[in-house]
Design a protein around this motif. Structure first.
Motif, PDB file in Angstrom:
ATOM      1  N   VAL A  72       7.515   4.938  -4.828  1.00 20.77           N
ATOM      2  CA  VAL A  72       6.144   4.709  -4.392  1.00 20.77           C
ATOM      3  C   VAL A  72       6.002   3.283  -3.895  1.00 20.77           C
ATOM      4  O   VAL A  72       6.799   2.421  -4.201  1.00 20.77           O
ATOM      5  N   ALA A  73       4.974   3.044  -3.130  1.00 21.02           N
ATOM      6  CA  ALA A  73       4.746   1.729  -2.540  1.00 21.02           C
ATOM      7  C   ALA A  73       3.834   0.882  -3.427  1.00 21.02           C
ATOM      8  O   ALA A  73       3.148   1.402  -4.299  1.00 21.02           O
ATOM      9  N   PRO A  74       3.797  -0.429  -3.176  1.00 24.00           N
ATOM     10  CA  PRO A  74       3.006  -1.313  -4.033  1.00 24.00           C
ATOM     11  C   PRO A  74       1.494  -1.238  -3.838  1.00 24.00           C
ATOM     12  O   PRO A  74       0.750  -1.709  -4.689  1.00 24.00           O
ATOM     13  N   TYR A  75       1.008  -0.624  -2.749  1.00 27.27           N
ATOM     14  CA  TYR A  75      -0.432  -0.532  -2.521  1.00 27.27           C
ATOM     15  C   TYR A  75      -0.846   0.909  -2.281  1.00 27.27           C
ATOM     16  O   TYR A  75      -0.133   1.672  -1.636  1.00 27.27           O
ATOM     17  N   ASP A  88       2.080  -3.482   2.460  1.00 24.71           N
ATOM     18  CA  ASP A  88       1.376  -4.761   2.531  1.00 24.71           C
ATOM     19  C   ASP A  88      -0.127  -4.501   2.419  1.00 24.71           C
ATOM     20  O   ASP A  88      -0.613  -3.445   2.799  1.00 24.71           O
ATOM     21  N   TYR A  89      -0.826  -5.472   1.882  1.00 27.23           N
ATOM     22  CA  TYR A  89      -2.251  -5.303   1.591  1.00 27.23           C
ATOM     23  C   TYR A  89      -3.089  -5.132   2.856  1.00 27.23           C
ATOM     24  O   TYR A  89      -4.028  -4.345   2.868  1.00 27.23           O
ATOM     25  N   GLU A  90      -2.742  -5.845   3.921  1.00 30.64           N
ATOM     26  CA  GLU A  90      -3.541  -5.778   5.140  1.00 30.64           C
ATOM     27  C   GLU A  90      -3.550  -4.359   5.719  1.00 30.64           C
ATOM     28  O   GLU A  90      -4.601  -3.832   6.082  1.00 30.64           O
ATOM     29  N   THR A  91      -2.369  -3.743   5.806  1.00 31.17           N
ATOM     30  CA  THR A  91      -2.283  -2.376   6.328  1.00 31.17           C
ATOM     31  C   THR A  91      -3.037  -1.405   5.424  1.00 31.17           C
ATOM     32  O   THR A  91      -3.746  -0.521   5.890  1.00 31.17           O
ATOM     33  N   CYS A  92      -2.871  -1.588   4.124  1.00 31.59           N
ATOM     34  CA  CYS A  92      -3.564  -0.745   3.155  1.00 31.59           C
ATOM     35  C   CYS A  92      -5.080  -0.878   3.307  1.00 31.59           C
ATOM     36  O   CYS A  92      -5.804   0.113   3.346  1.00 31.59           O
ATOM     37  N   ASN A  93      -5.548  -2.087   3.414  1.00 25.88           N
ATOM     38  CA  ASN A  93      -6.980  -2.343   3.517  1.00 25.88           C
ATOM     39  C   ASN A  93      -7.549  -1.769   4.815  1.00 25.88           C
ATOM     40  O   ASN A  93      -8.652  -1.203   4.817  1.00 25.88           O
ATOM     41  N   GLN A  94      -6.809  -1.879   5.922  1.00 28.38           N
ATOM     42  CA  GLN A  94      -7.263  -1.300   7.193  1.00 28.38           C
ATOM     43  C   GLN A  94      -7.353   0.222   7.091  1.00 28.38           C
ATOM     44  O   GLN A  94      -8.323   0.830   7.553  1.00 28.38           O
ATOM     45  N   ALA A  95      -6.346   0.841   6.479  1.00 27.14           N
ATOM     46  CA  ALA A  95      -6.367   2.300   6.306  1.00 27.14           C
ATOM     47  C   ALA A  95      -7.525   2.713   5.408  1.00 27.14           C
ATOM     48  O   ALA A  95      -8.192   3.719   5.666  1.00 27.14           O
ATOM     49  N   ALA A  96      -7.776   1.947   4.364  1.00 27.97           N
ATOM     50  CA  ALA A  96      -8.879   2.259   3.451  1.00 27.97           C
ATOM     51  C   ALA A  96     -10.223   2.206   4.179  1.00 27.97           C
ATOM     52  O   ALA A  96     -11.076   3.068   3.971  1.00 27.97           O
ATOM     53  N   LYS A  97     -10.403   1.215   5.038  1.00 28.47           N
ATOM     54  CA  LYS A  97     -11.663   1.097   5.779  1.00 28.47           C
ATOM     55  C   LYS A  97     -11.864   2.276   6.729  1.00 28.47           C
ATOM     56  O   LYS A  97     -12.967   2.803   6.831  1.00 28.47           O
ATOM     57  N   THR A  98     -10.805   2.708   7.398  1.00 27.50           N
ATOM     58  CA  THR A  98     -10.945   3.826   8.336  1.00 27.50           C
ATOM     59  C   THR A  98     -11.169   5.153   7.617  1.00 27.50           C
ATOM     60  O   THR A  98     -11.761   6.061   8.183  1.00 27.50           O
ATOM     61  N   PHE A 102     -10.774   2.713  -0.577  1.00 28.61           N
ATOM     62  CA  PHE A 102     -10.461   1.335  -0.909  1.00 28.61           C
ATOM     63  C   PHE A 102      -8.992   1.219  -1.282  1.00 28.61           C
ATOM     64  O   PHE A 102      -8.328   2.201  -1.601  1.00 28.61           O
ATOM     65  N   CYS A 103      -8.489  -0.006  -1.203  1.00 27.09           N
ATOM     66  CA  CYS A 103      -7.085  -0.296  -1.460  1.00 27.09           C
ATOM     67  C   CYS A 103      -6.961  -0.996  -2.801  1.00 27.09           C
ATOM     68  O   CYS A 103      -7.799  -1.815  -3.161  1.00 27.09           O
ATOM     69  N   TYR A 104      -5.919  -0.642  -3.558  1.00 23.64           N
ATOM     70  CA  TYR A 104      -5.662  -1.351  -4.810  1.00 23.64           C
ATOM     71  C   TYR A 104      -4.172  -1.479  -5.050  1.00 23.64           C
ATOM     72  O   TYR A 104      -3.363  -0.745  -4.483  1.00 23.64           O
TER      73      TYR A 104
END
Length: 114
Positions: A72-75, A88-98, A102-104
């Protein structure tokens, strides 16, 4: 805004405490790069899994409620389901917004390099 934060907190609580594959069968689908697809653990046989997955991935034996930490991945993105496939957090956060989620940070992630 406050309502959004409350709902996000509730989703996080549900995502952490509810097993991801509680009703899982014997096999889980993986992506082409070997990541376990969290929502794809409902196959009773290898053949049934491969019929659906085809050449776009593989099938592995379900390892219980959680996949092996190295797989599994870290985010994770939490919406109606949890997807732990972001490195990476940025990619996770962008996917969460779309996806209006939310990303954790994944508490089950173990870095295989360590």
């Amino acid at each position: 805004m406050r309502t959004h934060k409350i709902l996000a907190g509730l989703w996080l609580c549900v995502a952490i405490w509810q097993p991801q594959c509680a009703l899982a069968a014997s096999y889980c689908a993986t992506s082409q790069d070997g990541k376990i697809l969290m929502n794809e653990c409902g196959y009773e046989s290898y053949e049934a899994c491969k019929r659906v997955v085809g050449n776009s991935g593989d099938c592995i034996i379900n390892q219980g409620e959680q996949p092996a930490p190295a797989k599994v991945a870290p985010y994770c993105v939490v919406t109606w389901a949890t997807e732990c496939k972001y490195y990476d957090y940025e990619t996770c956060n962008q996917a969460a917004k779309t996806q209006m989620g939310f990303c954790y940070l994944n508490p089950d992630y173990i870095n295989p390099a360590k």
